[in-house]
Design a protein around this motif. Structure first.
Motif, short mmCIF file in Angstrom:
data_model
loop_
_atom_site.label_atom_id
_atom_site.label_comp_id
_atom_site.label_asym_id
_atom_site.label_seq_id
_atom_site.Cartn_x
_atom_site.Cartn_y
_atom_site.Cartn_z
N GLU A 84 34.97 52.68 60.53
CA GLU A 84 35.95 53.75 60.81
C GLU A 84 35.38 55.11 60.46
OE1 GLU A 84 39.61 52.95 58.85
OE2 GLU A 84 40.09 51.18 60.06
N LEU A 85 34.71 55.22 59.32
CA LEU A 85 34.11 56.50 58.92
C LEU A 85 32.99 56.91 59.87
CD1 LEU A 85 33.97 55.94 55.06
CD2 LEU A 85 35.44 57.58 56.28
N HIS A 86 32.20 55.92 60.30
CA HIS A 86 31.13 56.20 61.26
C HIS A 86 31.70 56.81 62.54
CE1 HIS A 86 27.65 55.51 63.87
NE2 HIS A 86 28.49 54.97 64.72
N GLY A 87 32.78 56.22 63.07
CA GLY A 87 33.38 56.73 64.29
C GLY A 87 33.98 58.11 64.10
N ALA A 88 34.64 58.32 62.95
CA ALA A 88 35.26 59.62 62.69
C ALA A 88 34.20 60.71 62.54
CB ALA A 88 36.11 59.55 61.43
N ALA A 89 33.11 60.42 61.84
CA ALA A 89 32.04 61.40 61.68
C ALA A 89 31.41 61.74 63.03
CB ALA A 89 31.00 60.88 60.71
N LEU A 90 31.17 60.72 63.83
CA LEU A 90 30.58 60.93 65.15
C LEU A 90 31.50 61.80 66.01
CD1 LEU A 90 28.08 60.00 66.79
CD2 LEU A 90 29.50 58.15 67.70
N GLY A 91 32.82 61.59 65.89
CA GLY A 91 33.77 62.38 66.65
C GLY A 91 33.82 63.84 66.24
N HIS A 92 33.25 64.17 65.08
CA HIS A 92 33.19 65.55 64.62
C HIS A 92 31.75 66.06 64.60
CE1 HIS A 92 37.23 64.44 63.11
NE2 HIS A 92 37.50 65.71 63.28
N ASN A 93 30.94 65.50 65.49
CA ASN A 93 29.55 65.95 65.68
C ASN A 93 28.74 65.79 64.40
OD1 ASN A 93 27.51 66.96 67.33
ND2 ASN A 93 27.83 69.07 66.62
N GLY A 94 28.97 64.66 63.72
CA GLY A 94 28.26 64.43 62.47
C GLY A 94 27.78 63.00 62.35
N GLU A 95 27.35 62.65 61.15
CA GLU A 95 26.78 61.32 60.90
C GLU A 95 27.23 60.82 59.53
OE1 GLU A 95 22.36 59.31 60.22
OE2 GLU A 95 22.55 61.34 61.03
N TYR A 96 27.78 59.64 59.50
CA TYR A 96 28.09 58.99 58.23
C TYR A 96 26.78 58.56 57.58
CZ TYR A 96 29.83 55.62 54.86
OH TYR A 96 30.08 54.93 53.69
N ASP A 97 26.64 58.83 56.26
CA ASP A 97 25.32 58.68 55.63
C ASP A 97 25.31 57.66 54.50
OD1 ASP A 97 22.60 59.43 55.59
OD2 ASP A 97 22.95 60.69 53.82
N GLY A 98 26.34 56.79 54.40
CA GLY A 98 26.27 55.68 53.46
C GLY A 98 27.19 55.80 52.27
N TRP A 99 27.14 54.76 51.43
CA TRP A 99 28.05 54.66 50.28
C TRP A 99 27.36 54.05 49.08
CZ3 TRP A 99 29.30 49.70 48.35
CH2 TRP A 99 28.91 48.62 49.17
N GLY A 100 28.02 54.20 47.93
CA GLY A 100 27.50 53.62 46.70
C GLY A 100 28.64 53.47 45.71
N CYS A 101 28.42 52.66 44.69
CA CYS A 101 29.47 52.45 43.70
C CYS A 101 28.86 51.89 42.41
CB CYS A 101 30.54 51.50 44.22
SG CYS A 101 29.95 49.80 44.51
N SER A 102 29.66 51.89 41.36
CA SER A 102 29.24 51.28 40.11
C SER A 102 29.42 49.76 40.20
CB SER A 102 30.07 51.83 38.95
OG SER A 102 31.44 51.57 39.15
N ILE A 103 28.77 49.04 39.31
CA ILE A 103 28.86 47.58 39.27
C ILE A 103 30.06 47.17 38.40
CG2 ILE A 103 27.72 45.47 38.44
CD1 ILE A 103 25.06 46.85 39.10
N VAL A 104 30.84 46.22 38.90
CA VAL A 104 31.96 45.66 38.14
C VAL A 104 31.70 44.17 37.97
CG1 VAL A 104 34.43 45.19 38.12
CG2 VAL A 104 33.59 47.38 38.99
N LYS A 105 31.54 43.73 36.72
CA LYS A 105 31.24 42.32 36.45
C LYS A 105 32.50 41.57 36.04
CE LYS A 105 26.38 42.92 35.29
NZ LYS A 105 25.30 42.61 34.32
#
Length: 243
Positions: A222-243
């Motif tokens: 969804e983010l990829h499509g939204a970014a593309l629709g605004h002449n942009g590029e989704y560039d990834g994600w990250g998060c902390s580890i939860v054990k």
């Protein structure tokens, strides 16, 4: 062949499929010395009910693949570029200038007499099968990236179903594109953690929301499509580890 191979899941003719493809060769494709496409379609003996390969047949199929790819590589006139598993079959694809490649494939399959198979060749100087079928789309690349990151989380004992703050990034060519994407984000529950003005011709947006890593395919497509629709590029994600 290169050493940069990866796989992704998709639907082919509305059936579950898995493609394993040489991504590294893309930088030089099409290779003019290999203008023809050859294929080997093998009927699996123990496919899963959905038509994909089963763990019971894994070792045999890998050995078959290694044997076939080694056989066609001896002459230097053919190159293995990928495979598709779907509907109870595993189809291997090669590019070649060898008019005898079907005989080479049949000879290789003589070591596997219990497997039914078909071979074929056709001209494909543009490598259309590689680019239009085997090579991942932008969304497929995102899914590959998601899977690789989730695998790393799991290696560290992460519980990928556990909600936590997920950080995301996007890049835009214009201020108006960046502003429009920020409005989309706010309307979908995201927190905007950072934006930058013009840096050359780039506008960056950093944002976050509480989600589950296990849902990242749904979220990031969804983010990829939204970014593309605004002449942009989704560039990834990250998060902390939860054990």
């Amino acid at each position: 062949m290169s050493d940069q191979w990866d796989f992704y899941r998709l639907l082919v003719d509305d059936m579950p499929a898995s493609i394993f493809v040489d991504l590294g060769i893309a930088s030089g494709a099409p290779l003019v010395q290999f203008p023809n496409l050859a294929f080997l379609s093998v009927r699996m003996q123990q496919p899963r009910p959905d038509g994909l390969s089963s763990q019971d047949e894994y070792e045999a199929l890998i050995a078959l693949e290694d044997g076939v790819s080694e056989s066609i590589g001896h002459s230097g006139r053919s190159i293995y570029v990928g495979r598709n598993t779907c509907g109870g079959h595993r189809d291997f694809y090669f590019y070649t200038d060898d008019s005898t490649i079907e005989a080479v494939l049949r000879n290789a399959m003589a070591k596997w007499p219990d497997y039914e198979f078909e071979t074929g060749t056709r001209a494909d100087a543009d490598w259309s099968v590689y680019w239009n079928f085997l090579y991942p789309s932008a969304e497929d690349f995102q899914r590959i990236s998601n899977r690789n990151l989730i695998d790393k989380l799991r290696e560290h004992g992460d519980q990928i179903e556990a909600p936590r703050k997920i950080d995301h990034f996007a890049i835009f060519k214009t201020q108006s594109g960046s502003d429009g994407f920020v409005s989309y984000l706010r309307s979908n529950g995201y927190n905007i953690s950072h934006t930058t003005g013009a840096s050359g011709e780039q506008f960056d947006v950093a944002f976050d929301r509480v989600d589950q890593p296990s849902r990242m395919d749904e979220v990031t497509i969804e983010l990829h499509g939204a970014a593309l629709g605004h002449n942009g590029e989704y560039d990834g994600w990250g998060c902390s580890i939860v054990k």
